[in-house]
Design a protein around this motif. Structure first.
Motif, PDB file in Angstrom:
ATOM      1  N   GLY A   1      42.370 -42.412   3.491  1.00  0.00           N
ATOM      2  CA  GLY A   1      42.249 -43.296   2.247  1.00  0.00           C
ATOM      3  C   GLY A   1      43.703 -43.447   1.311  1.00  0.00           C
ATOM      4  N   VAL A   2      43.785 -43.804   0.336  1.00  0.00           N
ATOM      5  CA  VAL A   2      44.710 -43.904  -0.524  1.00  0.00           C
ATOM      6  C   VAL A   2      44.033 -44.337  -1.838  1.00  0.00           C
ATOM      7  CG1 VAL A   2      46.527 -44.584   0.747  1.00  0.00           C
ATOM      8  CG2 VAL A   2      45.519 -46.925  -0.724  1.00  0.00           C
ATOM      9  N   TYR A   3      44.692 -43.775  -2.880  1.00  0.00           N
ATOM     10  CA  TYR A   3      44.156 -43.894  -4.553  1.00  0.00           C
ATOM     11  C   TYR A   3      45.290 -44.560  -5.310  1.00  0.00           C
ATOM     12  CZ  TYR A   3      43.151 -42.416  -9.556  1.00  0.00           C
ATOM     13  OH  TYR A   3      43.165 -42.204 -10.703  1.00  0.00           O
ATOM     14  N   ASP A   4      45.312 -45.035  -6.304  1.00  0.00           N
ATOM     15  CA  ASP A   4      46.671 -45.884  -6.573  1.00  0.00           C
ATOM     16  C   ASP A   4      46.172 -45.357  -8.383  1.00  0.00           C
ATOM     17  OD1 ASP A   4      48.246 -47.800  -7.993  1.00  0.00           O
ATOM     18  OD2 ASP A   4      47.694 -49.644  -7.402  1.00  0.00           O
ATOM     19  N   PRO A   5      46.973 -44.909  -8.953  1.00  0.00           N
ATOM     20  CA  PRO A   5      47.512 -44.638 -10.088  1.00  0.00           C
ATOM     21  C   PRO A   5      47.045 -45.083 -10.795  1.00  0.00           C
ATOM     22  CG  PRO A   5      49.193 -43.609  -8.973  1.00  0.00           C
ATOM     23  CD  PRO A   5      48.709 -44.347  -8.035  1.00  0.00           C
ATOM     24  N   SER A   6      47.739 -46.665 -10.574  1.00  0.00           N
ATOM     25  CA  SER A   6      47.987 -47.310 -11.419  1.00  0.00           C
ATOM     26  C   SER A   6      47.043 -48.474 -11.892  1.00  0.00           C
ATOM     27  CB  SER A   6      49.196 -48.263 -11.359  1.00  0.00           C
ATOM     28  OG  SER A   6      48.792 -49.322 -10.471  1.00  0.00           O
ATOM     29  N   THR A   7      45.611 -48.285 -11.042  1.00  0.00           N
ATOM     30  CA  THR A   7      44.473 -49.068 -11.464  1.00  0.00           C
ATOM     31  C   THR A   7      43.351 -48.404 -11.520  1.00  0.00           C
ATOM     32  OG1 THR A   7      44.333 -49.873  -8.742  1.00  0.00           O
ATOM     33  CG2 THR A   7      45.734 -51.243 -10.769  1.00  0.00           C
ATOM     34  N   TYR A   8      43.872 -47.155 -10.731  1.00  0.00           N
ATOM     35  CA  TYR A   8      42.721 -46.280 -10.663  1.00  0.00           C
ATOM     36  C   TYR A   8      41.271 -46.521  -9.640  1.00  0.00           C
ATOM     37  CZ  TYR A   8      43.492 -46.137 -15.215  1.00  0.00           C
ATOM     38  OH  TYR A   8      44.739 -46.084 -16.888  1.00  0.00           O
ATOM     39  N   THR A   9      42.449 -46.863  -8.346  1.00  0.00           N
ATOM     40  CA  THR A   9      41.108 -47.655  -7.840  1.00  0.00           C
ATOM     41  C   THR A   9      41.046 -47.095  -5.878  1.00  0.00           C
ATOM     42  OG1 THR A   9      41.588 -50.026  -8.230  1.00  0.00           O
ATOM     43  CG2 THR A   9      40.945 -49.807  -5.610  1.00  0.00           C
ATOM     44  N   TRP A  10      40.655 -46.472  -4.962  1.00  0.00           N
ATOM     45  CA  TRP A  10      40.217 -46.136  -4.170  1.00  0.00           C
ATOM     46  C   TRP A  10      40.350 -47.154  -2.758  1.00  0.00           C
ATOM     47  CZ3 TRP A  10      39.333 -40.956  -3.407  1.00  0.00           C
ATOM     48  CH2 TRP A  10      39.462 -39.896  -5.003  1.00  0.00           C
ATOM     49  N   TRP A  11      40.967 -46.848  -1.754  1.00  0.00           N
ATOM     50  CA  TRP A  11      41.259 -48.167  -1.019  1.00  0.00           C
ATOM     51  C   TRP A  11      40.588 -47.199   0.363  1.00  0.00           C
ATOM     52  CZ3 TRP A  11      43.863 -53.419  -1.660  1.00  0.00           C
ATOM     53  CH2 TRP A  11      44.067 -53.217  -2.824  1.00  0.00           C
ATOM     54  N   LEU A  12      39.502 -47.307   0.568  1.00  0.00           N
ATOM     55  CA  LEU A  12      39.176 -46.516   1.841  1.00  0.00           C
ATOM     56  C   LEU A  12      38.877 -46.781   2.994  1.00  0.00           C
ATOM     57  CD1 LEU A  12      36.880 -43.994  -0.176  1.00  0.00           C
ATOM     58  CD2 LEU A  12      39.135 -43.951   0.054  1.00  0.00           C
ATOM     59  N   ARG A  13      39.488 -46.286   4.436  1.00  0.00           N
ATOM     60  CA  ARG A  13      39.034 -46.626   5.754  1.00  0.00           C
ATOM     61  C   ARG A  13      38.013 -45.828   6.464  1.00  0.00           C
ATOM     62  NH1 ARG A  13      40.215 -50.471   8.705  1.00  0.00           N
ATOM     63  NH2 ARG A  13      40.316 -49.509  10.152  1.00  0.00           N
ATOM     64  N   GLU A  14      36.632 -45.726   7.065  1.00  0.00           N
ATOM     65  CA  GLU A  14      36.097 -44.450   8.220  1.00  0.00           C
ATOM     66  C   GLU A  14      36.805 -44.608   9.120  1.00  0.00           C
ATOM     67  OE1 GLU A  14      32.883 -46.291   8.404  1.00  0.00           O
ATOM     68  OE2 GLU A  14      32.115 -47.059   6.414  1.00  0.00           O
ATOM     69  N   THR A  15      38.091 -44.878   9.559  1.00  0.00           N
ATOM     70  CA  THR A  15      39.041 -44.026  10.421  1.00  0.00           C
ATOM     71  C   THR A  15      40.201 -44.375  10.409  1.00  0.00           C
ATOM     72  OG1 THR A  15      39.035 -46.368  11.760  1.00  0.00           O
ATOM     73  CG2 THR A  15      36.654 -45.026  12.171  1.00  0.00           C
ATOM     74  N   ALA A  16      41.269 -42.901  10.835  1.00  0.00           N
ATOM     75  CA  ALA A  16      42.194 -42.709  11.150  1.00  0.00           C
ATOM     76  C   ALA A  16      43.268 -43.878  11.358  1.00  0.00           C
ATOM     77  CB  ALA A  16      42.914 -41.779  11.413  1.00  0.00           C
ATOM     78  N   SER A  17      42.842 -45.401  10.841  1.00  0.00           N
ATOM     79  CA  SER A  17      43.610 -46.477  11.720  1.00  0.00           C
ATOM     80  C   SER A  17      43.702 -47.484  10.758  1.00  0.00           C
ATOM     81  CB  SER A  17      42.325 -47.262  12.631  1.00  0.00           C
ATOM     82  OG  SER A  17      41.959 -47.437  11.825  1.00  0.00           O
TER      83      SER A  17
END
Length: 729
Positions: A556-572
């Motif tokens: 996953g990645v976290y965007d500190p400018s919008t406080y948004t989490w972008w998560l994937r359930e696998t390493a892909s």
């Protein structure tokens, strides 16, 4: 999407409700942990635990014995006497020793007639036919108080042509005669330190393993040698016998957390001055503060030219003895070297002033400015350096050169400060081109660092370059201090270290995230990454965890400018499986299985407070509490093996860990790593990795957030381990 997560004003609102509300969270009732009171200065609650008493300094003592001139009949012109070399060095009253079962004072073994211990020469000649006239001085065998280090000093020319030999009496009897080399290190000419030490010469000290209680010294100098002022080049000869208190146990590296700003920038695994027992009053009695120079361009390798017979337990005492020799006996500001290395691979902090600073040493007279010196304890003119020595040299030099990004295979230009010490070729102002890693002999008339060590410098340059390019992971399988259980080499030149269970086998692999690029290894190793793909951007912060509870960790990645989490359930790569907002300005993202149900929740850390949710979903924080401070890095993991991840912080060489998601004092406090390292947490299989041994990290520092293993396949009986990613600045 409008959510109920904290906005800019939400922390105050949550803090006001915390401690008096209970919520249903994660299928169970939990007390919402209140944010502790914030000090009027704005500082948050910082975990504080007494780390125990600081190491006590160890003050050596010394005896000084005159070395009288030998009369024509072969006897000393006067009885040897002693005087104290400092207020901390009690005087002794040595007497000629004739120990039972040892050579007598009148006829030492191997010397049929000379009372001085020197082989007999024709009466009245003092030299063999055809040789220049020499003046001889000798003590004869002298009983003394116990000592471990012996040197000879004189007034006059520090670089005089002096032939010095000593033997000592130990429990095994009298040793063989051994030559002492004239000291080849010195302060730079023209400095206040050099002026303070002017007019006194000395040999390098000889270490006596196990100690001695008697000494026999003989000295020969050219009879007509004079100083430029016409005075005798050598006069007032005496021997200094130092007891550095070898029986006193000092503190090994990593025994307690770093406790000072200086320790925060320490070399990994270094034994600090406090730990080897430096009595700082010795240097402060000479100079009030250290001197600094320009960014080091050259690393000089030295050897101390002493004995190679010391034990590992004696190494700290050897360093203390050299420190006393340089400051008290020779009158320098401090120990001359910036670092010292023993034959076991232990690295010791040398001259005071900050290991990461450009401290002006006294190791290569004329060329101390713009350089730093590392000296190996022992004599490597005949002995071969063990592998532990060359590896320790590589580590300390690579760390130091990395601070300035100096190419270890390149060149550096140093300007001579003038003729002095062993610098006989380069007058003041001359610019000399040197290898970035050079031997002392490259700028002085000396054999230092010994033929066998000097021949290793080309390989040392290659190894230093390798270390500066590699990214080394040093992993422990438990959240405890000690040497690393395994070392792996993996990763790019920059990025963020992560560790999660990418394939669901119950153990964690490694990953490095750099500007949206993921490089993933399924298990720790030295190979190329198993997976390389893009997900995220240069401004986003990476996270990993088991978002859906299936036993496989995703990214996953976290965007500190919008406080948004972008998560994937696998390493892909691919589109996010979950996307939502949770956070506020200035926070760092964290993840962990807070309630032990086999599923990772999320959270943010604002430098004082933690705001945690039990699931990877939007909503209000389930737990809000204070633990840490702004300079600390948040880490999460299952430290005690109870199946639940908890929190901790990592700063200036120390891990401060809690076994629960509550405020309070740390349940574990220890050092592991160094200031230039980045922390990582995981449950690793290190069976295929080389053990860290004694060279592993022993004190730690800041970096990016670490993430614990939240996979259901992990053993509940084993907690997460701690590790560092050594990225060399």
């Amino acid at each position: 999407m409008k959510t109920s997560l904290p906005t800019t004003s939400a922390p105050a609102r949550e803090a006001g409700r915390a401690g008096r509300l209970e919520r249903w969270w994660g299928g169970r009732w939990v007390l919402r942990c209140g944010a502790l009171a914030v000090l009027a200065s704005g500082a948050g609650v910082v975990p504080v635990v007494g780390a125990g008493a600081a190491p006590k300094p160890v003050t050596p003592t010394a005896q000084v014995i005159e070395v009288p001139v030998v009369a024509e009949d072969g006897a000393p012109t006067g009885s040897p006497s002693s005087s104290s070399s400092s207020s901390s060095a009690p005087s002794a009253s040595p007497t000629p020793a004739t120990p039972s079962g040892t050579p007598s004072a009148a006829a030492p073994t191997g010397s049929p007639t000379a009372a001085t211990g020197r082989e007999a020469v024709p009466s009245g000649s003092g030299q063999a036919p055809g040789e220049e006239p020499v003046e001889e001085m000798a003590t004869g065998p002298v009983r003394t108080k116990d000592f471990n280090m012996v040197s000879v000093l004189w007034d006059g020319d520090p670089g005089a042509d002096v032939d010095v030999q000593v033997r000592v009496r130990t429990d095994d009897g009298w040793s063989a005669w051994q030559a002492l080399e004239v000291e080849d290190s010195s302060p730079d000419p023209g400095t206040a330190e050099a002026e303070r030490a002017a007019g006194t010469g000395s040999t390098s000290p000889l270490w006596v393993s196990g100690g001695a209680d008697a000494v026999d010294v003989r000295v020969a100098v050219p009879a007509d040698a004079t100083t430029p002022d016409g005075e005798p080049a050598v006069q007032g000869v005496r021997t200094s016998l130092v007891d550095p208190k070898a029986s006193v146990t000092t503190q090994p590296a990593g025994a307690t957390p770093a406790a000072s700003a200086q320790a925060a920038s320490a070399l990994p695994g270094v034994i600090t001055r406090a730990q080897w027992g430096a009595d700082e009053s010795l240097r402060l009695s000479k100079c009030s503060a250290p001197s600094y120079t320009s960014t080091p361009k050259v690393a000089f390798v030295h050897h101390t030219a002493g004995s190679n017979t010391y034990t590992k337990a004696e190494s700290a005492a050897v360093v203390r003895g050299i420190y006393y020799q340089h400051t008290v006996v020779q009158g320098w500001c401090d120990i001359g070297y910036n670092f010292l290395v023993d034959k076991y691979g232990q690295v010791f902090e040398g001259r005071f002033g900050g290991m990461d600073k450009a401290v002006l040493g006294a190791h290569a007279g004329g060329f101390n400015a713009g350089s730093f010196g590392v000296s190996v304890l022992g004599n490597y003119e005949t002995a071969k350096p063990p592998a532990a020595v060359t590896e320790a040299l590589a580590r300390v030099i690579s760390w130091k050169l990395s601070l300035s990004q100096t190419d270890p295979r390149g060149k550096g230009v140093l300007t001579s400060a003038g003729i002095g010490g062993t610098n006989l070729r380069h007058p003041a102002g001359e610019q000399v081109v040197l290898n970035a890693i050079s031997g002392h002999r490259d700028v002085g008339a000396t054999a230092c660092p010994g033929a066998n060590l000097y021949s290793q410098l080309p390989a040392l340059r290659t190894r230093v370059a390798q270390l500066m390019a590699e990214k080394e992971w040093e992993l422990r399988t438990t959240a405890t201090p000690g040497a690393s259980d395994g070392k792996a080499y993996f990763g790019d030149l920059s990025g963020t270290a992560l560790s999660c269970d990418w394939d669901g086998d119950g153990t964690d692999g490694l990953a490095v995230y750099s500007a949206g690029r993921w490089a993933v290894e399924q298990r720790p190793g030295n190979d190329d990454p198993d997976l390389v793909f893009g997900y995220g951007s240069a401004t986003m912060l990476p996270v990993c965890g088991d978002w859906d509870g299936d036993g496989v960790d995703g990214i996953g990645v976290y965007d500190p400018s919008t406080y948004t989490w972008w998560l994937r359930e696998t390493a892909s790569p691919g589109a996010p499986d979950r996307k939502f907002a949770y956070g506020f300005k200035g926070v760092k993202p964290v993840a962990g299985d807070w309630d032990g149900v086999g599923r990772s929740g999320i959270g943010v850390y604002d430098g004082y407070r933690w705001w945690l949710r039990g699931t990877a979903t939007p909503g209000g924080a389930g737990a809000v509490f204070s633990y840490g401070w702004p300079q600390a890095t948040p880490v999460t993991g299952d430290w005690d093996g109870d199946g639940r991840d908890s929190i901790g912080v990592y700063a200036t060489g120390v891990w401060w860990l809690r076994d629960s998601i509550t405020p309070g004092q740390p349940d574990a406090l220890f050092g592991y790593g160094a200031a230039t390292d980045r922390p990582v947490v995981g449950r690793w299989d290190v069976s295929g990795l080389a053990s860290g041994g004694s060279s592993g990290p022993d004190a730690g520092s800041g970096g990016e957030p670490g993430v614990g293993d939240a996979a259901t396949g992990s053993s509940r009986g084993r907690g997460d381990g701690v590790g560092v990613w050594r990225t060399w600045p």
